[in-house]
Design a protein around this motif. Structure first.
Motif, PDB file in Angstrom:
ATOM      1  N   GLY A  29     -32.783  34.870  23.368  1.00  0.00           N
ATOM      2  CA  GLY A  29     -33.973  34.138  22.948  1.00  0.00           C
ATOM      3  C   GLY A  29     -34.436  34.209  21.917  1.00  0.00           C
ATOM      4  O   GLY A  29     -34.666  33.578  21.171  1.00  0.00           O
ATOM      5  N   ARG A  30     -34.646  35.727  21.731  1.00  0.00           N
ATOM      6  CA  ARG A  30     -35.422  36.216  20.438  1.00  0.00           C
ATOM      7  C   ARG A  30     -34.489  35.934  19.258  1.00  0.00           C
ATOM      8  O   ARG A  30     -34.854  35.668  18.146  1.00  0.00           O
ATOM      9  CB  ARG A  30     -35.579  37.721  20.503  1.00  0.00           C
ATOM     10  CG  ARG A  30     -36.810  38.147  21.517  1.00  0.00           C
ATOM     11  CD  ARG A  30     -36.905  39.415  21.524  1.00  0.00           C
ATOM     12  NE  ARG A  30     -38.309  39.956  22.072  1.00  0.00           N
ATOM     13  CZ  ARG A  30     -38.713  41.095  22.239  1.00  0.00           C
ATOM     14  NH1 ARG A  30     -37.857  42.104  22.004  1.00  0.00           N
ATOM     15  NH2 ARG A  30     -39.960  41.351  23.272  1.00  0.00           N
ATOM     16  N   PRO A  70     -34.681  20.616  10.079  1.00  0.00           N
ATOM     17  CA  PRO A  70     -34.417  19.806  11.326  1.00  0.00           C
ATOM     18  C   PRO A  70     -33.693  20.880  11.904  1.00  0.00           C
ATOM     19  O   PRO A  70     -33.625  20.860  13.479  1.00  0.00           O
ATOM     20  CB  PRO A  70     -33.816  18.741  11.107  1.00  0.00           C
ATOM     21  CG  PRO A  70     -34.097  18.188   9.767  1.00  0.00           C
ATOM     22  CD  PRO A  70     -34.293  19.509   8.847  1.00  0.00           C
ATOM     23  N   PHE A  71     -32.682  21.669  11.295  1.00  0.00           N
ATOM     24  CA  PHE A  71     -31.722  22.517  12.156  1.00  0.00           C
ATOM     25  C   PHE A  71     -32.813  23.737  12.950  1.00  0.00           C
ATOM     26  O   PHE A  71     -32.527  23.973  13.900  1.00  0.00           O
ATOM     27  CB  PHE A  71     -30.908  23.398  11.367  1.00  0.00           C
ATOM     28  CG  PHE A  71     -30.116  24.474  12.022  1.00  0.00           C
ATOM     29  CD1 PHE A  71     -29.205  24.156  12.860  1.00  0.00           C
ATOM     30  CD2 PHE A  71     -30.330  25.893  11.658  1.00  0.00           C
ATOM     31  CE1 PHE A  71     -28.388  25.327  13.565  1.00  0.00           C
ATOM     32  CE2 PHE A  71     -29.822  26.860  12.362  1.00  0.00           C
ATOM     33  CZ  PHE A  71     -28.743  26.562  13.482  1.00  0.00           C
ATOM     34  N   GLY A  72     -33.716  24.073  12.130  1.00  0.00           N
ATOM     35  CA  GLY A  72     -34.674  24.961  12.635  1.00  0.00           C
ATOM     36  C   GLY A  72     -35.513  24.518  13.825  1.00  0.00           C
ATOM     37  O   GLY A  72     -35.803  25.241  14.674  1.00  0.00           O
ATOM     38  N   ILE A  73     -35.769  23.293  13.771  1.00  0.00           N
ATOM     39  CA  ILE A  73     -36.815  22.461  14.588  1.00  0.00           C
ATOM     40  C   ILE A  73     -36.037  22.428  16.163  1.00  0.00           C
ATOM     41  O   ILE A  73     -36.346  22.630  17.152  1.00  0.00           O
ATOM     42  CB  ILE A  73     -36.969  21.139  13.953  1.00  0.00           C
ATOM     43  CG1 ILE A  73     -38.310  21.545  13.059  1.00  0.00           C
ATOM     44  CG2 ILE A  73     -37.719  20.481  15.299  1.00  0.00           C
ATOM     45  CD1 ILE A  73     -38.516  20.173  12.172  1.00  0.00           C
ATOM     46  N   ALA A  74     -34.590  21.950  15.727  1.00  0.00           N
ATOM     47  CA  ALA A  74     -33.523  21.741  16.784  1.00  0.00           C
ATOM     48  C   ALA A  74     -33.432  23.044  17.645  1.00  0.00           C
ATOM     49  O   ALA A  74     -33.480  23.131  19.011  1.00  0.00           O
ATOM     50  CB  ALA A  74     -32.581  21.199  16.343  1.00  0.00           C
ATOM     51  N   LEU A  75     -33.057  24.150  16.969  1.00  0.00           N
ATOM     52  CA  LEU A  75     -32.830  25.535  17.620  1.00  0.00           C
ATOM     53  C   LEU A  75     -33.999  26.060  18.151  1.00  0.00           C
ATOM     54  O   LEU A  75     -33.902  26.480  19.429  1.00  0.00           O
ATOM     55  CB  LEU A  75     -32.215  26.395  16.526  1.00  0.00           C
ATOM     56  CG  LEU A  75     -31.587  27.714  17.103  1.00  0.00           C
ATOM     57  CD1 LEU A  75     -30.424  27.301  18.155  1.00  0.00           C
ATOM     58  CD2 LEU A  75     -31.022  28.277  16.030  1.00  0.00           C
ATOM     59  N   GLY A  76     -35.309  25.933  17.531  1.00  0.00           N
ATOM     60  CA  GLY A  76     -36.478  26.399  18.170  1.00  0.00           C
ATOM     61  C   GLY A  76     -36.722  25.501  19.459  1.00  0.00           C
ATOM     62  O   GLY A  76     -37.289  26.221  20.537  1.00  0.00           O
ATOM     63  N   GLY A  77     -36.342  24.216  19.425  1.00  0.00           N
ATOM     64  CA  GLY A  77     -36.642  23.438  20.576  1.00  0.00           C
ATOM     65  C   GLY A  77     -35.675  23.868  21.736  1.00  0.00           C
ATOM     66  O   GLY A  77     -36.146  23.866  22.901  1.00  0.00           O
ATOM     67  N   VAL A  78     -34.635  24.319  21.504  1.00  0.00           N
ATOM     68  CA  VAL A  78     -33.560  24.605  22.448  1.00  0.00           C
ATOM     69  C   VAL A  78     -33.915  25.944  22.985  1.00  0.00           C
ATOM     70  O   VAL A  78     -34.020  26.154  24.366  1.00  0.00           O
ATOM     71  CB  VAL A  78     -32.211  24.716  21.965  1.00  0.00           C
ATOM     72  CG1 VAL A  78     -31.112  25.574  22.857  1.00  0.00           C
ATOM     73  CG2 VAL A  78     -31.486  23.444  21.679  1.00  0.00           C
ATOM     74  N   VAL A  79     -34.559  26.817  22.063  1.00  0.00           N
ATOM     75  CA  VAL A  79     -35.070  28.067  22.587  1.00  0.00           C
ATOM     76  C   VAL A  79     -36.183  28.076  23.647  1.00  0.00           C
ATOM     77  O   VAL A  79     -36.263  28.551  24.753  1.00  0.00           O
ATOM     78  CB  VAL A  79     -35.114  29.023  21.797  1.00  0.00           C
ATOM     79  CG1 VAL A  79     -35.883  30.471  22.001  1.00  0.00           C
ATOM     80  CG2 VAL A  79     -33.928  29.483  20.769  1.00  0.00           C
ATOM     81  N   ALA A  80     -37.048  27.192  23.086  1.00  0.00           N
ATOM     82  CA  ALA A  80     -38.419  26.727  23.972  1.00  0.00           C
ATOM     83  C   ALA A  80     -38.127  26.312  25.122  1.00  0.00           C
ATOM     84  O   ALA A  80     -38.407  26.534  26.361  1.00  0.00           O
ATOM     85  CB  ALA A  80     -39.196  26.137  23.202  1.00  0.00           C
ATOM     86  N   ALA A  81     -36.985  25.188  25.235  1.00  0.00           N
ATOM     87  CA  ALA A  81     -36.569  24.705  26.642  1.00  0.00           C
ATOM     88  C   ALA A  81     -35.952  25.449  27.602  1.00  0.00           C
ATOM     89  O   ALA A  81     -36.021  25.321  28.793  1.00  0.00           O
ATOM     90  CB  ALA A  81     -35.702  23.415  26.167  1.00  0.00           C
ATOM     91  N   THR A  82     -35.257  26.370  26.999  1.00  0.00           N
ATOM     92  CA  THR A  82     -34.432  27.246  27.852  1.00  0.00           C
ATOM     93  C   THR A  82     -35.019  28.733  28.345  1.00  0.00           C
ATOM     94  O   THR A  82     -34.656  29.592  29.013  1.00  0.00           O
ATOM     95  CB  THR A  82     -33.075  27.765  27.198  1.00  0.00           C
ATOM     96  OG1 THR A  82     -33.060  28.418  26.092  1.00  0.00           O
ATOM     97  CG2 THR A  82     -32.171  26.433  26.979  1.00  0.00           C
ATOM     98  N   ALA A  83     -36.310  28.884  27.510  1.00  0.00           N
ATOM     99  CA  ALA A  83     -37.092  30.272  27.999  1.00  0.00           C
ATOM    100  C   ALA A  83     -37.858  30.334  29.679  1.00  0.00           C
ATOM    101  O   ALA A  83     -38.214  29.324  29.993  1.00  0.00           O
ATOM    102  CB  ALA A  83     -38.270  30.320  26.967  1.00  0.00           C
ATOM    103  N   ASP A  84     -37.333  31.408  30.105  1.00  0.00           N
ATOM    104  CA  ASP A  84     -37.792  31.365  31.358  1.00  0.00           C
ATOM    105  C   ASP A  84     -39.357  31.686  31.618  1.00  0.00           C
ATOM    106  O   ASP A  84     -39.750  31.264  32.519  1.00  0.00           O
ATOM    107  CB  ASP A  84     -36.669  32.333  32.297  1.00  0.00           C
ATOM    108  CG  ASP A  84     -35.238  31.844  32.278  1.00  0.00           C
ATOM    109  OD1 ASP A  84     -34.826  30.597  32.414  1.00  0.00           O
ATOM    110  OD2 ASP A  84     -34.531  32.832  32.346  1.00  0.00           O
ATOM    111  N   LEU A  93     -39.943  32.710  23.000  1.00  0.00           N
ATOM    112  CA  LEU A  93     -40.844  31.566  23.235  1.00  0.00           C
ATOM    113  C   LEU A  93     -41.834  31.435  21.843  1.00  0.00           C
ATOM    114  O   LEU A  93     -42.240  30.496  21.610  1.00  0.00           O
ATOM    115  CB  LEU A  93     -41.543  31.171  24.422  1.00  0.00           C
ATOM    116  CG  LEU A  93     -42.451  30.333  24.839  1.00  0.00           C
ATOM    117  CD1 LEU A  93     -41.452  28.950  24.869  1.00  0.00           C
ATOM    118  CD2 LEU A  93     -42.954  30.056  26.194  1.00  0.00           C
ATOM    119  N   GLY A  94     -42.451  32.396  21.705  1.00  0.00           N
ATOM    120  CA  GLY A  94     -43.558  32.630  20.454  1.00  0.00           C
ATOM    121  C   GLY A  94     -42.713  32.300  19.322  1.00  0.00           C
ATOM    122  O   GLY A  94     -42.995  31.714  18.476  1.00  0.00           O
TER     123      GLY A  94
END
Length: 121
Positions: A29-30, A70-84, A93-94
């Motif tokens: 995630g990091r 948009p690549f940064g937005i999308a990848l950040g959204g994927v990381v935020a959505a999958t953070a436990d 998440l941060g």
């Protein structure tokens, strides 16, 4: 000691005894959040370059910024959505929130740079 003080103290230690991640550990995630933030930061730099010096190649910088943002937005959204866990648990998440913010800034500046290059050519 009264029972209330003992119960309050045990509840307070339970809240603060939450496990956190090691500072130097690189979890997936990091890593994803770092890659997303670097992509957004590259987009901001490219858009800034296109806005600072409106030359013939400024349009290419603006388009590259519109791809990196948009690549940064999308990848950040994927990381935020999958953070436990929450912020501070090592799931990125941060960093995901920061990368979505920086990616949005890159997209906004890239669109502004692209609009400016259309008027100058």
């Amino acid at each position: 000691m009264s029972v209330r003080i003992v119960l309050a103290a045990s509840a307070a230690t339970h809240v603060w005894a939450r496990p956190t991640a090691d500072v130097f550990a690189m979890s997936p995630g990091r890593l994803g959040a770092v890659v997303a933030a670097l992509a957004g930061l590259a987009g901001v730099a490219l858009a800034g370059r296109a806005l600072a010096r409106p030359t013939a190649s400024a349009r290419h910088f603006a388009v590259a910024s519109l791809l990196a943002g948009p690549f940064g937005i999308a990848l950040g959204g994927v990381v935020a959505a999958t953070a436990d866990g929450g912020i501070g648990t090592g799931n990125g998440l941060g960093g995901a929130f920061v990368s979505m913010l920086v990616g949005s800034l890159a997209t906004l500046l890239g669109a502004l740079a692209l609009a400016r290059t259309r008027h100058t050519t």
